[in-house]
Scaffold this motif. Structure first.
Motif, PDB file in Angstrom:
ATOM      1  N   PHE A  37      34.433   8.972  17.322  1.00  0.00           N
ATOM      2  CA  PHE A  37      33.514   9.543  16.333  1.00  0.00           C
ATOM      3  C   PHE A  37      32.710   8.434  15.671  1.00  0.00           C
ATOM      4  O   PHE A  37      33.268   7.395  15.321  1.00  0.00           O
ATOM      5  N   ASP A  39      30.709   9.674  13.135  1.00  0.00           N
ATOM      6  CA  ASP A  39      30.586  10.378  11.860  1.00  0.00           C
ATOM      7  C   ASP A  39      31.984  10.617  11.292  1.00  0.00           C
ATOM      8  O   ASP A  39      32.779  11.358  11.871  1.00  0.00           O
ATOM      9  N   SER A  42      33.177  14.404  10.419  1.00  0.00           N
ATOM     10  CA  SER A  42      33.589  15.161  11.607  1.00  0.00           C
ATOM     11  C   SER A  42      34.948  14.678  12.094  1.00  0.00           C
ATOM     12  O   SER A  42      35.788  15.474  12.529  1.00  0.00           O
ATOM     13  N   THR A  45      37.805  16.133   9.913  1.00  0.00           N
ATOM     14  CA  THR A  45      38.055  17.531  10.279  1.00  0.00           C
ATOM     15  C   THR A  45      38.828  17.618  11.586  1.00  0.00           C
ATOM     16  O   THR A  45      39.838  18.321  11.690  1.00  0.00           O
ATOM     17  N   TYR A  46      38.383  16.879  12.582  1.00  0.00           N
ATOM     18  CA  TYR A  46      39.037  16.890  13.894  1.00  0.00           C
ATOM     19  C   TYR A  46      40.500  16.445  13.781  1.00  0.00           C
ATOM     20  O   TYR A  46      41.400  17.082  14.325  1.00  0.00           O
TER      21      TYR A  46
END
Length: 121
Positions: A37, A39, A42, A45-46
């Protein structure tokens, strides 16, 4: 790889796209499943939804620093701080700290050792 063996789930978070690509290309295998990632929101969340085995987090990111990201990930994944800055102290939420530039072979060993430790618990 043994058919019953589950790949080690690794997440790498860094705002530098090239480092994410290199990390994934070098380390991804049938034994290691890598998600990268650029970001951090994101990524948080993942990680909270998938519970990876080990998460590598760069200290300098776009919106948050690596410590804030690590604290926002609320599972029991092993978290490793990656930084090129010598004066960054390792927070208690990290199990290890790696200085940039790092050797990918050393990171691969760390992944395998950490996953073996987690599976033994």
């Amino acid at each position: 790889m043994d058919d019953n063996k589950v790949p080690i789930k690794v997440v790498y978070i860094d705002d530098e796209e090239l480092l994410c690509q290199i990390f994934k290309e070098y380390l991804h295998s049938t034994d290691i499943n890598i998600t990268t990632f650029t970001d951090e929101l994101s990524a948080i969340t993942y990680c909270n939804e998938t519970n990876p085995d080990i998460i590598f987090i760069d200290y300098r990111l776009t919106q948050l620093n690596g410590v804030d990201v690590a604290k926002a990930i609320v599972n029991d994944a092993i978290k490793v701080l990656i930084t090129g800055e010598l004066d960054v102290a390792m927070d208690h939420c990290f199990s290890d700290k790696i200085q940039k530039p790092y050797r990918l072979a050393a990171i691969k060993s760390l992944i395998i050792d950490a996953a073996s430790y987690r599976k033994a618990l």
